[in-house]
Design a protein around this motif. Structure first.
Motif, PDB file in Angstrom:
ATOM      1  N   ALA A 132     -70.468  45.228 -30.587  1.00  0.00           N
ATOM      2  CA  ALA A 132     -70.431  46.571 -30.491  1.00  0.00           C
ATOM      3  C   ALA A 132     -71.890  47.201 -30.926  1.00  0.00           C
ATOM      4  CB  ALA A 132     -69.362  47.280 -31.367  1.00  0.00           C
ATOM      5  N   VAL A 133     -72.200  46.569 -32.112  1.00  0.00           N
ATOM      6  CA  VAL A 133     -73.666  47.159 -32.833  1.00  0.00           C
ATOM      7  C   VAL A 133     -74.699  46.938 -31.802  1.00  0.00           C
ATOM      8  CG1 VAL A 133     -75.264  46.791 -34.459  1.00  0.00           C
ATOM      9  CG2 VAL A 133     -72.777  46.852 -34.997  1.00  0.00           C
ATOM     10  N   GLU A 134     -74.819  45.866 -31.209  1.00  0.00           N
ATOM     11  CA  GLU A 134     -75.841  45.731 -30.220  1.00  0.00           C
ATOM     12  C   GLU A 134     -75.699  46.708 -28.962  1.00  0.00           C
ATOM     13  OE1 GLU A 134     -75.337  41.367 -29.200  1.00  0.00           O
ATOM     14  OE2 GLU A 134     -76.811  40.918 -30.736  1.00  0.00           O
ATOM     15  N   GLN A 135     -74.734  46.850 -28.612  1.00  0.00           N
ATOM     16  CA  GLN A 135     -74.372  47.699 -27.354  1.00  0.00           C
ATOM     17  C   GLN A 135     -74.776  49.317 -27.782  1.00  0.00           C
ATOM     18  OE1 GLN A 135     -71.962  50.472 -26.736  1.00  0.00           O
ATOM     19  NE2 GLN A 135     -72.325  50.374 -24.627  1.00  0.00           N
ATOM     20  N   ALA A 136     -74.515  49.652 -29.078  1.00  0.00           N
ATOM     21  CA  ALA A 136     -74.545  50.925 -29.658  1.00  0.00           C
ATOM     22  C   ALA A 136     -76.239  51.207 -29.614  1.00  0.00           C
ATOM     23  CB  ALA A 136     -73.838  51.351 -30.808  1.00  0.00           C
ATOM     24  N   LEU A 137     -76.753  50.028 -30.165  1.00  0.00           N
ATOM     25  CA  LEU A 137     -78.174  50.181 -30.427  1.00  0.00           C
ATOM     26  C   LEU A 137     -79.128  50.098 -29.156  1.00  0.00           C
ATOM     27  CD1 LEU A 137     -78.695  48.236 -33.759  1.00  0.00           C
ATOM     28  CD2 LEU A 137     -78.645  50.490 -33.560  1.00  0.00           C
ATOM     29  N   PHE A 138     -79.008  49.224 -28.271  1.00  0.00           N
ATOM     30  CA  PHE A 138     -79.692  48.920 -26.994  1.00  0.00           C
ATOM     31  C   PHE A 138     -79.265  49.308 -25.817  1.00  0.00           C
ATOM     32  CE2 PHE A 138     -80.114  45.396 -30.153  1.00  0.00           C
ATOM     33  CZ  PHE A 138     -81.444  45.695 -30.767  1.00  0.00           C
TER      34      PHE A 138
END
Length: 839
Positions: free
Chosen positions: A754-760
């Motif tokens: 979810a962090v990677e999706q939110a950042l990129f």
């Protein structure tokens, strides 16, 4: 100030404003300042625990615990563990204070002195009401029922006070309650959004208040009506002492004169004689060999209303350096001056100073006042005998029977005051007095006849189980039943003496105590006593002893004596400690040649310090309270900060979106997932307006906060974070080092994804169930850790060091901001150098 903090402050203010109604009841009013400070601490603890947040019962428990610690610090610090934690001795001391306060409430009239017991009842009562109000109005968010404890507090004051300014206290209390209702209503409405006015009641008419405001007004009106009506109801009244608003009682003096008014010291005399456990109240050393006359007199009762005896209202003055010679004592009466050093037990708090009569000099520390008529000392503003050691020089007056028989009539003014007998006294009292004294030729013979009748020839029996009795027939009933204790005998003899024209009053104090092996005399509660004093011109007030088997018969009333004989102490007057102790004593007894107490001063060191009766100064209480809270709170700060940070990070996206001002409707599902409705601006094809960006930023912030919580939780359980790793690599490292099971490992990887999706991702979205994933990962890390690691993760979490880093960053940013502002200010005051040269 946030809405919840505003309600907390209003709840404390409402309690304090209602407590002002108690101000007319007690003097001085310094207790209110102390109660205000302690109430502020109690409310602050509640605000802090709600901010953590703790469960509601835990919040109430924390406030109750702090309240107990504060009361222990203020009222029983010397008996507590570390001055703060109440142990058995502290609880026993507080219980004694409450019992003393209850007795004081019964004895004193309005305004009562601020004794330690009354102060504990006032401050403790305000804190208790404050805790209930804070619990109802703030913790459980229901301010309307909080008016009930406030009403109870006000009703106590309204039912006792009858002053002209009572309406003012009502207005203050009502204003406090309405302020609490308004603050709680605003905070409740703020949970739903901005408050707007209601629709017009009629077309084109003015808008009216919204329904919650109208409801609040109605609640306030009903509460005020009840508060106004309850004191007017014909409720049962409690009579006597402080609970009798129109009665009389003892005042503690004004500090510069004033009066001392009536208080009945016989309220607890019967209870003292009937207690199962005999306790030593006073220990004394004296320079006289004649212990049979060592009565310790507390106060004299000289007002007789036909029902009971009370001390008259008298003026009190500063204690003179040398007390005057007692009224009526002539120069030809034999007397010797004796010195007595007395030590009061720590539990024995008497407002009058027990002394041999008549005193000629008193050395005592503290604030005391002198009442010249009764030659007594009374504590000023709550001063009492608790733990006091003092020295009294007194006269051992030794009249002869011939001197008493030849005494002329007392002055007219004295006879008029001390021979008053109300019309309500039954005729049997007059008739019996004349029958007993038939054949007596003078007042002395009449007095001896009365004493002998009660003490021996009349067939009376000493019995402490007999009720004291009340009403005009009490003396007649005693003469008929012929059973009673010292109160009955002394009252009856003094009343009969007045019917015969002999000035009489009743003295209250202690009969001679029990000699001990170390040379001291122990005076116990069983020695509490009352006896009549009759006035003879040339001798003064003279003691008689009509109570059988109690005290000692005066030598000047015995047949064929010149006053030189010393009667033995009657066995029945001695307490349970009457037998001299055979155990070795740390102090040596005084010899016959060393009776002036100089050689025995070490046994009872004199207390010459000035001790205030109002307790510990408020500034010391404040310092000790702050130090105690710091000692308790500082070690818990890392744990509290960590709990607070976890709760904020795992908060639902609804609160995050509301903080960003987004109109989208968001909620958190049962598993902690953030979901959006169909009209969500983040939905497919939503326009990229300001609201959409706000919700997007809120969702990203929520995901990053959840990931930070995973990292910090792993750190608390020993997995130090590595900022060089990507979220995916960091998740793999946490799973490996924490030995997580597949379910927990999947939770950590979902959060990292979810962090990677939110950042990129071009259109980041909040993943479902992230809060629940964090909870699963935390439970797995806890299950795989050792006992010490689990304890440290809760009490001293490693990630709490971030609080220090954040403070450092804030300080750096703040100093940089100050520097920038200073630079801008100096540039405005002083233009650049180039501009100065051109000018």
């Amino acid at each position: 100030m946030s809405g919840r903090a505003r309600v907390t402050a209003c709840a404390a203010a409402a309690t304090l404003m209602t407590a002002t109604a108690l101000l007319p009841l007690v003097d001085p009013a310094t207790w209110l300042l102390q109660a205000a400070f302690l109430l502020a601490v109690q409310s602050g603890v509640g605000a802090a625990t709600r901010r953590v947040p703790l469960a509601r019962p835990l919040t109430v428990a924390a406030q109750a615990l702090v309240t107990v610690l504060l009361l222990t610090l203020v009222f029983a610090r010397q008996y507590a563990l570390g001055g703060l934690v109440p142990g058995p001795q502290a609880l026993r001391h507080i219980g004694d204070l409450l019992q003393s306060g209850a007795t004081d409430v019964q004895q004193y009239a309005i305004p009562a002195p601020l004794t330690a017991g009354i102060r504990l009842m006032l401050v403790g009562g305000v804190l208790l009401i404050g805790l209930v109000v804070d619990t109802l109005a703030v913790t459980y968010r229901n301010a309307a029922p909080a008016g009930l404890p406030l009403l109870a507090l006000y009703s106590v004051a309204a039912g006792l006070s009858d002053g002209a300014a009572d309406w003012l206290w009502f207005v203050v209390a009502a204003a406090g309650y309405l302020m609490l209702l308004l603050a709680e209503g605003r905070e409740r409405l703020a949970q739903w959004g901005r408050v707007f006015g209601g629709a017009p009641r009629t077309p084109g008419g003015p808008t009216g208040p919204v329904a919650p405001v109208r409801t609040g007004r109605r609640i306030g009106a009903v509460a005020l009506g009840v508060a106004l009506a309850v004191p007017l109801l014909p409720l049962p009244a409690i009579q006597g002492g402080l609970l009798d608003g129109t009665g009389t009682g003892v005042g503690a003096g004004t500090g510069g004169g004033g009066t001392i008014s009536a208080v009945n010291p016989l309220v607890s005399l019967r209870d003292s004689l009937n207690i199962d456990q005999d306790r030593t109240a006073l220990t004394l050393r004296t320079s006289t060999d004649n212990l049979s006359d060592m009565y310790l007199r507390i106060v004299s009762l000289d007002d007789f209303d036909g029902t009971t005896w009370m001390p008259a209202k008298r003026h009190i003055v500063e204690v003179p350096d040398r007390l005057p010679t007692p009224a009526g004592l002539g120069p030809d009466v034999k007397r010797t001056e004796i010195t007595t050093r007395i030590r009061a037990a720590d539990w024995y708090g008497q407002d009058w100073l027990p002394m041999p009569y008549p005193p000629s000099d008193v050395r005592v520390g503290g604030r005391w006042r002198y009442e010249p008529v009764g030659m007594t000392l009374v504590g000023d503003h709550g001063e009492n005998t608790r733990g006091k050691t003092y020295e009294v020089k007194s006269l051992d007056v030794q009249p002869t029977a011939q001197q008493l028989a030849a005494a002329p009539k007392a002055p007219r003014s004295l006879r008029e005051e001390y021979t008053k007998v109300p019309d309500s006294v039954p005729a049997v009292v007059y008739r019996t007095a004349r029958e007993i004294t038939q054949g007596a030729s003078d007042d002395y013979e009449k007095a001896v006849a009365l004493q002998d009748y009660f003490a021996g020839t009349g067939g009376f029996q000493y019995d402490t189980e007999v009720e004291g009795g009340s009403g005009p027939d009490a003396i007649a009933r005693f003469l008929r039943d012929k059973q009673g204790f010292c109160v009955h005998f002394s009252f009856a003899m003094a009343a009969m003496a007045r019917t015969l024209g002999i000035p009489a009053r009743v003295a209250v104090g202690f009969a001679p105590g029990s000699p001990q092996a170390d040379g001291t005399v122990a005076v116990s509660t069983k020695d509490a006593h009352a006896w009549p004093e009759l006035y003879f011109e040339g001798i003064g007030w003279t003691r008689f002893e009509p109570t059988p088997t109690r005290g000692t018969t005066p030598t000047y009333t015995l047949p064929d004596t010149s006053g030189d004989a010393v009667p033995d102490l009657p066995q029945s007057s001695r307490s349970a400690e009457a037998a001299p102790s055979t155990a070795p004593s740390a102090s040596t007894s005084c010899s016959a040649d060393d009776k002036k107490l100089e050689g025995c001063a070490g046994a009872l060191p004199l207390d010459t310090g000035q001790q205030g009766g109002s307790g510990i100064p408020w500034y010391r209480i404040a310092v000790w309270s702050v130090l105690g809270l710091l000692a308790l709170g500082v070690p818990l700060l890392p744990m509290l900060w960590r709990i607070r940070r976890r709760s904020v990070r795992l908060a639902s996206a609804q609160h995050t979106a509301a903080a960003a001002g987004a109109p989208g409707r968001a909620s958190e599902g049962p598993a902690g997932a953030v979901r959006f409705d169909a009209d969500d601006p983040l939905g497919p094809g939503a326009p990229a307006d300001g609201a959409s960006r706000a919700v997007t930023e809120a969702a990203v912030a929520h995901v990053l906060a959840v990931w930070s919580e995973v990292v910090d939780t792993a750190w608390d359980y020993g997995i130090v974070p590595d900022d060089a790793l990507t979220p995916r690599r960091a998740a793999e490292r946490i799973v490996r080092l924490g030995r997580l099971d597949p379910a927990a490992a999947g939770s950590v990887h979902r959060v990292a994804g979810a962090v990677e999706q939110a950042l990129f991702a071009p259109r980041p979205r909040a993943g479902p169930g992230l809060a629940q994933d964090v909870r699963l990962a935390r439970a797995a890390l806890r299950a795989g850790a050792g006992r010490w690691t689990r304890l440290r993760a809760v009490v001293a979490p490693r990630s709490a060091v971030r609080a220090v880093w954040e403070l450092s960053d804030r300080w750096t940013a703040r100093t940089a901001d100050w520097a920038a502002r200073w630079t801008a200010l100096t540039q405005r005051v002083r233009p650049p150098r180039g501009q100065q040269q051109n000018g």
